[in-house]
Write an enzyme that holds these catalytic residues in place. Structure first.
Site, short mmCIF file in Angstrom:
data_model
loop_
_atom_site.label_atom_id
_atom_site.label_comp_id
_atom_site.label_asym_id
_atom_site.label_seq_id
_atom_site.Cartn_x
_atom_site.Cartn_y
_atom_site.Cartn_z
N GLU A 181 6.46 11.87 63.81
CA GLU A 181 6.09 11.96 65.21
C GLU A 181 5.70 10.63 65.84
O GLU A 181 4.56 10.40 66.25
CB GLU A 181 4.96 12.99 65.38
CG GLU A 181 5.39 14.39 64.98
CD GLU A 181 4.31 15.43 65.12
OE1 GLU A 181 4.64 16.62 64.98
OE2 GLU A 181 3.13 15.07 65.35
N GLU A 183 9.54 19.97 60.91
CA GLU A 183 8.16 20.47 60.95
C GLU A 183 7.93 21.35 62.16
O GLU A 183 8.32 21.00 63.28
CB GLU A 183 7.14 19.33 60.98
CG GLU A 183 5.70 19.83 60.92
CD GLU A 183 4.69 18.75 61.21
OE1 GLU A 183 4.75 17.69 60.56
OE2 GLU A 183 3.83 18.97 62.08
#
Length: 438
Positions: A188, A277
């Protein structure tokens, strides 16, 4: 978004998002959420007859890599031996996961924590890949990013050293019996209040100039919300794209309408597309709430059909909101994933079928070896549906099936006879059913 900070979440709009500063030490204290009482049975209405759908094994779509989740011993403790078998075994009461995501700590002293579960996952046939949250401290500098005065980024003169750091992790795991399938550049990078930020330009530069030296497959960019403007520059840079093996993305708050990625379909030939994810629909409720857990089934369906992902990876494997409860038993959310993971195995190919034959019914189909076909049906409606399937070029004579609803979990159903290349399956109200030919 990976709420390893607070383990709470909501299903509201994803943008704008708050800072995710959290005390990691508190993460292990999340109480086990009590299983909810079984949902009230749906009203007993007459079964609805849906139009027949054709399953065509020759109409190939993407090859499936697998389904799985994250293990993070440093933050919430390792899976036990029994829990490893529950996660990656494929017997009764097991999830059948075929993918494991692990953590690349910036501190090499922590790397050994990842070995035991990774080795057992590989023994049971799973692929293991890894994601870092931060480079080693000496490679990082702070800068001002909006109102964040201590934002972190990888120093530009440390790109080569960081590639070597990732290589060192690959070599360490290999020396301990774990051959990583792939490693990510950064978890991320576009929502990194608590870890290391990267811009699309920086990520593209690293891929172009440094990722070629990494000794296993490379994943990027793992955007928290499948933000296409972060990965578009990679797809549009031929040198960066050449050093990318897997385009990875997270789906926190991503609307279904934003699942398709035409530019990847145009330029990603030879690359894999993974969802690396997510938790869904939130991290605040028990994973045993029904029919809420049925939303997971639709989410996986959409990831396979609308987004054409080849992998679907949950956040923590063992958590009160995850596929495995803290007591080591699979949850209703886990069962929803298992309707895919236990039967749609690595190497299966998704094939064409009418994805939404009627309101609240979602179908996906997969081709295995020989005459094996797998059909996963999600019925979110409040009435039972009688669904006919026409199997093209398939000599199977019977079909096995498994059902999850409010009162049953991966329950074996009576075998169904295939007659003249067709069979009819019953889809109870608010349920998941997996059909397997052969």
């Amino acid at each position: 978004m990976s709420l390893h900070r607070s383990d709470t979440g909501s299903t509201g709009p994803a943008l704008p998002l708050p800072s995710r500063r959290a005390v990691l030490a508190t993460l292990g204290t999340l109480p086990v959420l009590a299983a909810a009482a079984p949902a009230v049975a749906a009203s007993r209405t007459e079964s609805l007859a849906a139009a027949a759908v054709t399953v065509d094994p020759s109409a190939a779509r993407q090859t499936i890599r697998g389904f799985g989740g994250m293990n993070h011993p440093l933050w919430i403790g390792d899976l036990t031996s029994a829990q490893r078998d529950t996660a990656f075994g494929n017997g009764d009461g097991q999830l059948g996961f075929s993918m494991l995501r692990i953590f690349v700590s910036e501190d090499k002293a922590n790397w050994s924590r990842e070995v035991a579960t990774a080795k057992r996952a590989i023994d049971l046939g799973a692929a293991v890949f890894a994601s870092p949250w931060n480079p080693p401290a000496q490679m990082v500098e702070t800068f001002v990013r909006g109102q964040q005065t201590n934002a972190k980024r990888l120093r530009y003169d440390m790109y080569g050293a960081y590639a070597q750091h990732l290589n060192d992790f690959v070599a360490f795991m290999r020396s301990n019996g774990v051959n990583l399938y792939a490693i990510s550049v950064q978890n991320e990078p576009d929502y990194a209040h608590d870890w290391t930020w990267w811009t699309p330009t920086e990520m593209t530069r690293f891929l172009r100039e440094n990722a070629g030296s990494i000794s296993t497959k490379v994943i990027a960019p793992e955007s928290f919300q499948y933000v296409k403007s972060f990965s578009d520059p990679i797809l549009n840079d031929s040198a960066a794209l050449a050093n990318l093996d897997i385009l990875g993305a997270h789906l926190y708050g991503t609307s279904f309408q934003n699942f398709p990625y035409p530019l990847f379909q145009q330029k990603g030939a030879g690359k894999e597309l993974w969802m690396t994810e997510v938790y869904y629909p939130n991290s605040s409720d028990s994973a045993d709430l029904w029919p809420q857990a049925l939303d997971v089934g639709e989410h996986v369906h959409r990831a396979m059909v609308d987004a054409q992902f080849q992998a679907y990876v949950w956040w923590y494997i063992r958590r009160g909101y995850g596929p495995m409860r803290e007591d080591g038993r699979i949850s209703k959310r886990g069962a929803a994933m298992a309707h895919f993971s236990k039967y749609v195995r690595p190497g299966h190919v998704r094939i064409a079928v009418t994805a939404n034959p009627q309101s609240n019914v979602y179908l996906s189909a997969y081709r295995g070896s020989g005459s094996r076909l797998v059909i996963v049906a999600v019925n979110k409606g409040t009435s039972q549906v009688s669904q006919q399937f026409i199997l093209q070029n398939n000599a199977s004579t019977n079909v096995s099936s498994w059902l999850t609803d409010a009162g049953r979990t991966l329950a074996t159903q009576s075998r169904i006879t295939v007659s003249n290349g067709s069979f009819t399956g019953q889809l109870p109200a608010q349920s998941l059913t997996t059909f397997v030919t052969g």
